[in-house]
Design an enzyme around this catalytic site. Structure first.
Site, PDB file in Angstrom:
ATOM      1  N   ASP A   1       0.866  -1.177   0.000  1.00 63.60           N
ATOM      2  CA  ASP A   1       0.000   0.000   0.000  1.00 63.60           C
ATOM      3  C   ASP A   1       0.898   1.221   0.000  1.00 63.60           C
ATOM      4  O   ASP A   1       2.100   1.127   0.280  1.00 63.60           O
ATOM      5  CB  ASP A   1      -0.888  -0.010   1.258  1.00 63.60           C
ATOM      6  N   SER A   2       0.286   2.369  -0.269  1.00 64.82           N
ATOM      7  CA  SER A   2       1.053   3.603  -0.217  1.00 64.82           C
ATOM      8  C   SER A   2       1.445   3.941   1.225  1.00 64.82           C
ATOM      9  O   SER A   2       2.354   4.729   1.441  1.00 64.82           O
ATOM     10  CB  SER A   2       0.210   4.742  -0.792  1.00 64.82           C
TER      11      SER A   2
ATOM     12  N   CYS B   1     -10.965   2.878  -0.498  1.00 67.52           N
ATOM     13  CA  CYS B   1      -9.631   3.336  -0.104  1.00 67.52           C
ATOM     14  C   CYS B   1      -9.221   2.548   1.128  1.00 67.52           C
ATOM     15  O   CYS B   1     -10.046   2.319   2.026  1.00 67.52           O
ATOM     16  CB  CYS B   1      -9.681   4.838   0.216  1.00 67.52           C
TER      17      CYS B   1
ATOM     18  N   CYS C   1      -3.687  -1.198  -2.136  1.00 69.55           N
ATOM     19  CA  CYS C   1      -3.976   0.217  -2.383  1.00 69.55           C
ATOM     20  C   CYS C   1      -5.003   0.354  -3.509  1.00 69.55           C
ATOM     21  O   CYS C   1      -4.779  -0.107  -4.631  1.00 69.55           O
ATOM     22  CB  CYS C   1      -2.676   0.910  -2.773  1.00 69.55           C
TER      23      CYS C   1
ATOM     24  N   GLU D   1      -4.034   8.796   8.744  1.00 68.16           N
ATOM     25  CA  GLU D   1      -2.577   8.679   8.975  1.00 68.16           C
ATOM     26  C   GLU D   1      -2.173   9.377  10.273  1.00 68.16           C
ATOM     27  O   GLU D   1      -1.210   8.999  10.916  1.00 68.16           O
ATOM     28  CB  GLU D   1      -1.777   9.239   7.791  1.00 68.16           C
TER      29      GLU D   1
ATOM     30  N   HIS E   1      -7.701   3.262   3.706  1.00 72.32           N
ATOM     31  CA  HIS E   1      -7.755   3.916   5.006  1.00 72.32           C
ATOM     32  C   HIS E   1      -9.182   4.047   5.560  1.00 72.32           C
ATOM     33  O   HIS E   1      -9.368   4.222   6.751  1.00 72.32           O
ATOM     34  CB  HIS E   1      -7.147   5.311   4.914  1.00 72.32           C
TER      35      HIS E   1
HETATM   36  N1  DGL Z   1      -3.803   3.636  -0.279  1.00 75.73           N
HETATM   37  C1  DGL Z   1      -4.557   4.674  -0.947  1.00 75.73           C
HETATM   38  C2  DGL Z   1      -5.813   4.068  -1.531  1.00 75.73           C
HETATM   39  O1  DGL Z   1      -6.287   3.026  -1.117  1.00 75.73           O
HETATM   40  C3  DGL Z   1      -4.921   5.788  -0.025  1.00 75.73           C
HETATM   41  C4  DGL Z   1      -3.766   6.618   0.419  1.00 75.73           C
HETATM   42  C5  DGL Z   1      -3.109   7.360  -0.703  1.00 75.73           C
HETATM   43  O2  DGL Z   1      -3.672   8.315  -1.250  1.00 75.73           O
HETATM   44  O3  DGL Z   1      -2.012   6.969  -1.031  1.00 75.73           O
HETATM   45  O4  DGL Z   1      -6.365   4.653  -2.425  1.00 75.73           O
END
Ligand code: DGL
Length: 267
Positions: free
Chosen positions: A11-12, A185, A74, A153, A187
């Site tokens: 993930d990011s 998403c 992600c 976050e 998060h």
């Molecule tokens: N992991 C990203 C997503 O699921 C969210 C966080 C980001 O913008 O990097 O879209």
């Protein structure tokens, strides 16, 4: 022959731990290697080219860690880069868009589905396309919620600020009268109680983590790549920046503390 190689999840940032957690629950014998690209988060406002480049670097790292299956936790990377990644690599790569869409189509009664996600995910129309490929009669209302990621976050899951932001973002979703809302998403599942509080009564929230874990289980069975049933699956985590913030918020995600999170220099 049991296959003890890990499942690679990325993930990011740390949001993808919701997916790692669901995989761990569904497949307790599997080892998982997780990478959170904390140095470059967020992906949600970046271009397809850049996100594809980041994801390619990360998959190469996970393959060095011997991953047998890659899960793109992600949503943004799944929405922007999945087809390119699938044609670039031989290893099987699973994204989150299709499993989440399948679960939403299954859940909706009035065939009106809402999708919330990052700006990049919403602008890509990846969820709309997947939903309509499964059922062309589904109506979709989509809303980008860019402030949700920094709130999560920072661990800001409750209180007046998240509440006001949530109410504002979900106005269009409520007006559209959707009965099912995809949390598109990584998060957003952490804001589930807050989101549930602000959507119309009886709206079903879809968190694709569980469906992704189910798909991963099916792939491992079909490909005869499951770990030994006596193996106690381990979760090994890497980040691309300092692990301090990651470790403290990860505890909230997982319900237990993570130590030994290591930094890898992927840039
Ligand atoms: N992991 C990203 C997503 O699921 C969210 C966080 C980001 O913008 O990097 O879209």
């Amino acid at each position: 022959m049991p296959d003890s190689r890990p499942i690679g999840v990325f993930d990011s940032g740390l949001g993808g731990l919701t997916v790692a957690k669901a995989i761990k629950a569904k497949l307790p014998n599997e080892n998982i290697v997780y990478l959170g690209d904390t140095a470059r988060v967020p992906y949600g406002n970046k271009s397809t080219l850049l996100v594809t480049d980041y994801a390619t670097q990360i998959i190469n790292f996970l393959l060095e860690e011997n991953a047998k299956l890659i899960v793109v936790a992600c949503n943004t990377a799944s929405a922007l880069a999945l087809p390119a990644l699938q044609s670039e690599f031989q290893v099987q790569i699973l994204g989150v868009i299709l499993p989440g869409s399948k679960a939403a189509v299954h859940a909706t009664r009035n065939k009106h589905v809402g999708v919330i996600g990052t700006i990049a995910t919403i602008n890509s129309n990846a969820y709309s396309q997947a939903l309509n490929e499964i059922d062309s009669s589904i109506q979709i209302t989509a809303q980008a919620c860019p402030l949700f990621v920094p709130l999560v976050e920072e661990g800001w899951l409750n209180g007046p600020v998240p509440s006001e932001v949530t109410a504002s973002y979900l106005k269009s979703i409520n007006v559209a009268n959707v009965d099912t809302l995809i949390l598109g998403c990584t998060h957003y599942p952490l804001l589930k109680p807050m989101i549930q509080e602000h959507v119309n009564d009886n709206t079903v929230l879809i968190d694709s983590a569980e469906t992704v874990a189910e798909e991963a289980a099916i792939i491992l069975l079909e490909k005869k790549m499951s770990a030994d049933s006596s193996n106690k699956g381990l979760l090994k985590c890497f980040v691309t920046d300092s692990p301090v913030q990651f470790e403290s918020i990860a505890e909230r995600f997982l319900g237990y503390s993570l130590d030994n999170v290591r930094t890898v220099p992927i840039h």
